[in-house]
Design an enzyme around this catalytic site. Structure first.
Site, PDB file in Angstrom:
ATOM      1  N   ASP A 146     -42.971  34.364 -14.643  1.00 45.68           N
ATOM      2  CA  ASP A 146     -42.267  35.361 -15.448  1.00 45.68           C
ATOM      3  C   ASP A 146     -43.244  36.049 -16.191  1.00 45.68           C
ATOM      4  O   ASP A 146     -44.391  36.015 -15.770  1.00 45.68           O
ATOM      5  CB  ASP A 146     -41.301  34.610 -16.358  1.00 45.68           C
ATOM      6  CG  ASP A 146     -40.203  35.300 -16.788  1.00 45.68           C
ATOM      7  OD1 ASP A 146     -39.233  34.862 -17.306  1.00 45.68           O
ATOM      8  OD2 ASP A 146     -40.211  36.673 -16.782  1.00 45.68           O
TER       9      ASP A 146
HETATM   10  C1  GLC Z   1     -38.403  38.953 -18.266  1.00 45.44           C
HETATM   11  C2  GLC Z   1     -37.499  38.158 -18.019  1.00 45.44           C
HETATM   12  C3  GLC Z   1     -37.188  37.623 -16.700  1.00 45.44           C
HETATM   13  C4  GLC Z   1     -37.165  38.939 -16.015  1.00 45.44           C
HETATM   14  C5  GLC Z   1     -38.690  39.290 -15.936  1.00 45.44           C
HETATM   15  C6  GLC Z   1     -38.719  40.764 -14.982  1.00 45.44           C
HETATM   16  O1  GLC Z   1     -39.261  38.808 -19.378  1.00 45.44           O
HETATM   17  O2  GLC Z   1     -37.844  36.642 -18.626  1.00 45.44           O
HETATM   18  O3  GLC Z   1     -35.685  37.175 -16.666  1.00 45.44           O
HETATM   19  O4  GLC Z   1     -36.723  38.610 -14.516  1.00 45.44           O
HETATM   20  O5  GLC Z   1     -39.100  39.300 -17.398  1.00 45.44           O
HETATM   21  O6  GLC Z   1     -38.028  41.713 -15.889  1.00 45.44           O
END
Ligand code: GLC
Length: 714
Positions: free
Chosen positions: A243
């Site tokens: 993430d």
């Molecule tokens: C965010 C979220 C995740 C998302 C990623 C890209 O912090 O936790 O669900 O897909 O970053 O935006």
């Protein structure tokens, strides 16, 4: 590939949102970038792909990721609302449409479905879940994977799905985002991991690791999760991506002494691609030279990245031609969004048949509240590419449909759902007094749910309850429509309104969906995918709970107001309940009213005793005893009465949507294979144990229509 080119494939960088910063262009040409995210300007995407495929040494194309959570330009209901449809075909269709719109903009990877278990409404991200039940989440998650990826990942309108957040994120302590999770392995295997396995079985091309600390080892660096379960047990070759910044955060968590150790933990745990932080490109070289990791390990990570690019046919077709796609937000897309919104809305109260409204009996209608006419708020959280210009609001739809036949007064009354000012109440009360009915649109703005947006009090924010009180005092029939990203504690307002529709955030077509329901063009058919507590203090509160050794009953639980003065210690019941909130929810999982009325009878199993490996059929009669045609979501629950690990008091094992005209009767049937009853036992073996099972069929998780069957070892 050189070592630098290999490491480059493991790097996912933030795009320039319509521009190509020099450092990105240069890094792409030098083969130091494997993927980009948040770039949906198709010309920019095509230029990035040109740099990657025509100017770099190896010509490896880029993955281009985007959070397409519940629609791209056409916004569908929140995933929690889509779950309330109990209609996987709609979820699949919505994802297919979202994939086409996103692919036309150059995205080839969507960071969805979100498969976390949503059992804590304080958690802002419950909005993105498919609710509290692993079976429901599995069915909806697999449908979304099929929708995004279509039948062929190499097709121009296919988008790789990304099952997230792997795993256990929904158990964040206190419902506070990014907080610690402590989940026993059997709970992980019997609840939290189930939807991820279903998504992979449906072909999910990637998974995203969770931010959260899982039993002391954050998921991003958790080898048991990313290698032992995902690769060794499940045999998956899906790409794993961190993430945002979550590899670097292994240092923040305190798992790693510095970012080099963070890279080591993630790389050796089995994490393929690093999103946004740069520990891999900064430290993998040194880890290799120091003999801490091998080049074979790096090659294994790179292979998972390249495999997805081959599966997406990006080497042969890296460019996007928007002209090859249908126009975004076209009539078909809007119709699909409207149907999903219509079926997502849950009728929670309808006293004296306050609904449906009859237009020819309404000459004056008061439409009140901050969410009656807000093109942006009705889209909900995670609607990055949603275009409010396409939004059709409840007020706009009412005026368009009834403008000539009805005097419609609109009073916003509150600037936002959080406003504390009552300055607008006077006009609202006046409009209510002058009208034949009041439609009140309240709830939460989009920003009050979603990532990092948790609430410790999950009542209606601001002065909204005071507005309900003021309007209830007028006496005009009062219909409340709530838009929100989570279950809310509504017990205090329930008696003040004549009818209550819970609409989540319904998306682009909120208006037509709600007006169709309010005026009876179609009956509400949504059912709750998540439990609604009476008080936030009851949380976590979910239907598939364990029996405990002291289950509460109405006779063994005492309300705080009923306790005799100087009552002795053992006089109020020694069972599992709250003195001030009892033990039941305000609305249970699976609940939803209809304009029709459905009766269930005669539940039967095709056989009373089955051997392991066999299938039985469970049937029941369903009758529409109401006066209108409507859909009913029929639900099947089972209980394993005794297991080597205690089992939930009920578990959803099937559901089907049935349409019946007034007076019509049908027999609903479900197939149950003994494998459907399997669980991970105390030795972490997936087993179905012989014994007696209860089985229910009904319209929600409290149905009492029950029979039983026995599984034997044979
Ligand atoms: C965010 C979220 C995740 C998302 C990623 C890209 O912090 O936790 O669900 O897909 O970053 O935006």
């Amino acid at each position: 590939m050189t070592l630098d080119e290999k490491i480059g494939q493991l790097c996912l960088v933030m795009g320039g949102e319509g521009t190509i910063p020099d450092w990105i262009g240069d890094a792409v040409v030098r083969g130091r970038v494997g993927a980009v995210l948040n770039e949906v300007h198709v010309d920019t995407v095509n230029e990035l792909q040109r740099l990657a495929t025509e100017e770099s040494r190896l010509g490896i194309p880029l993955l281009n990721g985007r959070d397409v959570i519940h629609g791209f330009e056409t916004i569908f209901p929140l995933p929690l609302g889509q779950a309330a449809t109990w209609n996987p075909e709609l979820v699949e269709r919505g994802a297919r449409i979202a994939a086409r719109e996103a692919a036309a903009a150059g995205a080839n990877w969507s960071y969805a479905p979100m498969l976390d278990i949503g059992r804590d409404p304080r958690w802002g991200r419950i909005a993105e879940t498919f609710g509290e039940d692993p079976y429901m989440i599995s069915v909806m998650g697999a449908a979304m994977v099929r929708g995004f990826q279509g039948g062929n990942l190499a097709a121009p309108d296919a988008v790789a799905a990304c099952a997230k957040h792997f795993a256990g994120y929904g158990a964040s302590e206190g419902g506070r985002d990014y907080n610690t999770t402590n989940i026993p392995e059997h709970e992980l295997r019997n609840v939290h991991l189930v939807p991820f396995k279903a998504a992979l079985d449906a072909g999910a091309a990637s998974l995203m690791a969770s931010f959260s600390d899982l039993n002391g080892v954050p998921a991003t660096g958790n080898r048991w999760l990313l290698t032992t379960v995902l690769r060794d047990e499940w045999g998956s070759d899906a790409l794993t991506v961190s993430d945002w910044n979550s590899v670097a955060e292994l240092y923040t968590h305190g798992l790693a002494a510095d970012h080099r150790e963070a890279a080591f933990e993630a790389m050796t745990a089995g994490l393929d691609m690093e999103m946004s932080s740069t520990t891999y490109i900064d430290h993998v070289h040194a880890l290799l030279q120091a003999g801490r990791i091998t080049e074979e390990l790096i090659d294994a990570r790179v292979a998972n990245v390249l495999r997805l690019k081959f599966r997406l046919d990006l080497f042969e077709n890296p460019y996007t031609d928007p002209a090859a796609f249908p126009a975004p937000a076209n009539a078909n897309h809007l119709d699909a969004a409207r149907l999903a919104a219509t079926q997502s809305v849950v009728l929670l109260k309808n006293d004296e048949r306050a609904l449906p409204l009859t237009a020819d009996r309404l000459s004056r209608l008061a439409v009140i509240g901050p969410l009656a006419d807000d093109e942006y708020e009705q889209l909900g959280t995670w609607a990055f590419d949603g275009n409010p210009e396409h939004s059709q609001t409840p007020l706009g739809t009412l005026r368009k449909r009834f403008g000539d036949a009805m005097e419609i007064q609109y009073i916003r009354a509150l600037e936002t759902t959080r406003s504390q000012s009552r300055d607008g109440f006077g006009d609202a009360i006046k409009a209510a007094k002058q009208s034949d009915a009041v439609l009140l649109f309240l709830g939460e703005e989009a920003i009050l749910s979603g990532e990092a947006h948790c609430r410790a009090d999950i009542g209606l924010p601001g002065a909204q309850e005071a507005l309900i009180d003021a309007l209830a005092a007028v006496g005009t029939p009062l219909v409340l429509v709530v838009m929100a990203g989570r279950p809310l504690t509504l017990e205090s307002v329930l008696d003040k309104v004549d009818a209550l529709l819970f609409a989540w955030h319904p998306g682009t077509m909120a208006g037509p969906a709600l007006v169709d329901l309010l005026f009876g063009d179609v009956s509400p058919s949504g059912k709750l995918p998540v439990t609604f507590p009476r008080m936030v203090g009851q949380v976590p509160l979910y239907y598939a709970h364990k029996h405990t050794g002291r289950p509460p009953t109405p006779h063994t639980s005492t309300h705080i107001d009923d306790i005799e003065p100087r009552a002795v210690q053992t006089s109020v019941g020694n069972t599992s309940f709250y003195l001030d909130a009892g033990y039941t929810p305000l609305f249970p999982f699976g609940f939803g009213l209809s304009y029709a009325a459905f009766e269930y009878a005669h539940i039967e199993t095709s056989i009373h005793e089955i051997m392991l490996g066999e299938t039985l059929t469970v049937t029941a009669e369903l009758t529409n005893v109401g006066d209108c045609e409507a859909d009913e979501v029929v639900q099947l629950y089972v209980r394993d009465l005794a297991g080597s690990v205690t089992r939930p008091v009920r578990e959803l094992k099937g559901f089907q949507r049935v349409s019946l005209g007034p007076g019509e009767r049908t027999t609903v049937a479900f197939q149950l294979h003994t494998d459907d009853l399997a669980f991970y036992d105390r030795h972490m073996q997936r087993v179905t144990e012989p014994g007696t099972f209860h089985v229910w069929i009904g319209g929600d998780s409290t149905t009492e229509l029950r029979t039983e069957f026995v599984v034997t070892a044979g």
